[in-house]
Design a protein around this motif. Sequence first.
Motif, PDB file in Angstrom:
ATOM      1  N   ALA A  36       1.167  -1.194  -0.150  1.00  0.00           N
ATOM      2  CA  ALA A  36      -0.081  -0.254  -0.227  1.00  0.00           C
ATOM      3  C   ALA A  36       0.757   1.125  -0.156  1.00  0.00           C
ATOM      4  O   ALA A  36       0.348   2.018  -0.937  1.00  0.00           O
ATOM      5  CB  ALA A  36      -0.573   0.000   1.371  1.00  0.00           C
ATOM      6  N   TRP A  37       1.920   1.453   0.811  1.00  0.00           N
ATOM      7  CA  TRP A  37       2.990   2.304   1.273  1.00  0.00           C
ATOM      8  C   TRP A  37       3.404   2.697  -0.626  1.00  0.00           C
ATOM      9  O   TRP A  37       3.279   3.727  -1.115  1.00  0.00           O
ATOM     10  CB  TRP A  37       4.259   2.253   1.946  1.00  0.00           C
ATOM     11  N   SER A  38       4.549   1.372  -1.309  1.00  0.00           N
ATOM     12  CA  SER A  38       4.953   1.561  -2.222  1.00  0.00           C
ATOM     13  C   SER A  38       3.676   2.194  -3.534  1.00  0.00           C
ATOM     14  O   SER A  38       4.259   3.219  -4.514  1.00  0.00           O
ATOM     15  CB  SER A  38       5.732   0.532  -2.448  1.00  0.00           C
ATOM     16  N   GLY A  39       2.165   1.420  -3.643  1.00  0.00           N
ATOM     17  CA  GLY A  39       1.650   1.789  -4.493  1.00  0.00           C
ATOM     18  C   GLY A  39       1.208   3.355  -4.369  1.00  0.00           C
ATOM     19  O   GLY A  39       1.333   4.211  -5.365  1.00  0.00           O
ATOM     20  N   TRP A  40       1.354   3.387  -3.048  1.00  0.00           N
ATOM     21  CA  TRP A  40       0.795   5.404  -3.030  1.00  0.00           C
ATOM     22  C   TRP A  40       1.991   6.182  -3.891  1.00  0.00           C
ATOM     23  O   TRP A  40       2.097   7.200  -3.629  1.00  0.00           O
ATOM     24  CB  TRP A  40       0.266   5.693  -1.496  1.00  0.00           C
ATOM     25  N   GLN A  41       3.343   5.658  -3.044  1.00  0.00           N
ATOM     26  CA  GLN A  41       4.470   6.488  -3.381  1.00  0.00           C
ATOM     27  C   GLN A  41       4.732   6.448  -4.841  1.00  0.00           C
ATOM     28  O   GLN A  41       5.312   7.769  -5.456  1.00  0.00           O
ATOM     29  CB  GLN A  41       5.668   6.196  -2.439  1.00  0.00           C
ATOM     30  N   ALA A  42       4.640   5.344  -5.742  1.00  0.00           N
ATOM     31  CA  ALA A  42       4.828   4.762  -6.829  1.00  0.00           C
ATOM     32  C   ALA A  42       4.572   3.773  -7.668  1.00  0.00           C
ATOM     33  O   ALA A  42       4.817   2.930  -7.527  1.00  0.00           O
ATOM     34  CB  ALA A  42       6.818   4.522  -6.537  1.00  0.00           C
ATOM     35  N   PRO A  43       2.959   4.706  -7.856  1.00  0.00           N
ATOM     36  CA  PRO A  43       2.143   3.578  -8.440  1.00  0.00           C
ATOM     37  C   PRO A  43       2.596   2.797  -9.403  1.00  0.00           C
ATOM     38  O   PRO A  43       3.607   3.199 -10.065  1.00  0.00           O
ATOM     39  CB  PRO A  43       0.779   4.397  -8.947  1.00  0.00           C
ATOM     40  N   GLY A  44       2.601   1.539  -9.794  1.00  0.00           N
ATOM     41  CA  GLY A  44       3.496   0.404 -11.136  1.00  0.00           C
ATOM     42  C   GLY A  44       4.522   0.156 -10.547  1.00  0.00           C
ATOM     43  O   GLY A  44       5.209  -0.262 -12.268  1.00  0.00           O
ATOM     44  N   SER A  45       5.241   1.202 -10.088  1.00  0.00           N
ATOM     45  CA  SER A  45       6.772   0.639 -10.061  1.00  0.00           C
ATOM     46  C   SER A  45       7.153  -0.690  -9.670  1.00  0.00           C
ATOM     47  O   SER A  45       6.741  -1.889  -9.696  1.00  0.00           O
ATOM     48  CB  SER A  45       7.222   1.081  -8.380  1.00  0.00           C
ATOM     49  N   ARG A  46       8.408  -1.178  -9.981  1.00  0.00           N
ATOM     50  CA  ARG A  46       8.756  -3.068  -9.312  1.00  0.00           C
ATOM     51  C   ARG A  46       9.005  -2.902  -8.114  1.00  0.00           C
ATOM     52  O   ARG A  46       8.359  -4.036  -7.458  1.00  0.00           O
ATOM     53  CB  ARG A  46      10.445  -2.553 -10.126  1.00  0.00           C
ATOM     54  N   GLN A  47       9.029  -1.900  -6.830  1.00  0.00           N
ATOM     55  CA  GLN A  47       9.151  -2.074  -5.533  1.00  0.00           C
ATOM     56  C   GLN A  47       7.769  -2.484  -5.486  1.00  0.00           C
ATOM     57  O   GLN A  47       7.586  -3.595  -4.558  1.00  0.00           O
ATOM     58  CB  GLN A  47       9.785  -0.992  -5.276  1.00  0.00           C
ATOM     59  N   MET A  48       6.526  -1.888  -6.105  1.00  0.00           N
ATOM     60  CA  MET A  48       5.008  -2.437  -5.411  1.00  0.00           C
ATOM     61  C   MET A  48       5.021  -3.453  -5.915  1.00  0.00           C
ATOM     62  O   MET A  48       4.203  -4.800  -5.040  1.00  0.00           O
ATOM     63  CB  MET A  48       4.072  -1.442  -6.133  1.00  0.00           C
ATOM     64  N   TRP A  49       4.714  -4.174  -7.492  1.00  0.00           N
ATOM     65  CA  TRP A  49       4.558  -5.959  -7.883  1.00  0.00           C
ATOM     66  C   TRP A  49       5.599  -6.513  -6.694  1.00  0.00           C
ATOM     67  O   TRP A  49       5.246  -7.365  -6.609  1.00  0.00           O
ATOM     68  CB  TRP A  49       5.229  -5.372  -8.804  1.00  0.00           C
ATOM     69  N   THR A  50       6.840  -6.236  -6.827  1.00  0.00           N
ATOM     70  CA  THR A  50       7.555  -6.775  -5.227  1.00  0.00           C
ATOM     71  C   THR A  50       6.638  -7.235  -4.550  1.00  0.00           C
ATOM     72  O   THR A  50       6.670  -8.088  -3.678  1.00  0.00           O
ATOM     73  CB  THR A  50       8.395  -6.174  -5.398  1.00  0.00           C
ATOM     74  N   CYS A  51       6.198  -6.476  -4.018  1.00  0.00           N
ATOM     75  CA  CYS A  51       5.303  -5.904  -2.311  1.00  0.00           C
ATOM     76  C   CYS A  51       4.017  -6.800  -2.360  1.00  0.00           C
ATOM     77  O   CYS A  51       3.907  -7.660  -2.157  1.00  0.00           O
ATOM     78  CB  CYS A  51       5.342  -4.698  -2.251  1.00  0.00           C
ATOM     79  N   VAL A  52       3.165  -6.542  -4.141  1.00  0.00           N
ATOM     80  CA  VAL A  52       2.352  -7.262  -4.195  1.00  0.00           C
ATOM     81  C   VAL A  52       3.122  -8.912  -3.932  1.00  0.00           C
ATOM     82  O   VAL A  52       1.738  -9.657  -4.054  1.00  0.00           O
ATOM     83  CB  VAL A  52       1.787  -6.912  -5.369  1.00  0.00           C
TER      84      VAL A  52
END
Length: 97
Positions: A36-52
């Motif tokens: 949720a945090w990385s999706g809010w900061q940088a939606p669609g980033s590699r970090q967000m997808w790794t967290c998901v």
Amino acid sequence: MAPKTERITFLRAVRQLHRVRSFYALGVLLWAASAAWSGWQAPGSRQMWTCVLLLAVFTGLLVTAGLSLRRLETPEADRPAHHAASHKTASTRHAHA
């Protein structure tokens, strides 16, 4: 009746599954917050997808541990049989003097 060592091994397995389930639940919470945090900061980033992805992995592990624990805690042989008839004996009534 199962030997004593089998019963001890069974109890250890149940305790270990409780611990593992708690660990996986903590992992699910951590990765959900991180996604949720990385999706809010940088939606669609590699970090967000790794967290998901890690959230999905921990969720799958949590579900698997929960199902295994449920299966171990209520085995078929230990469940009481349900019958329609009562097992109580019918008592005869006596007049009190």
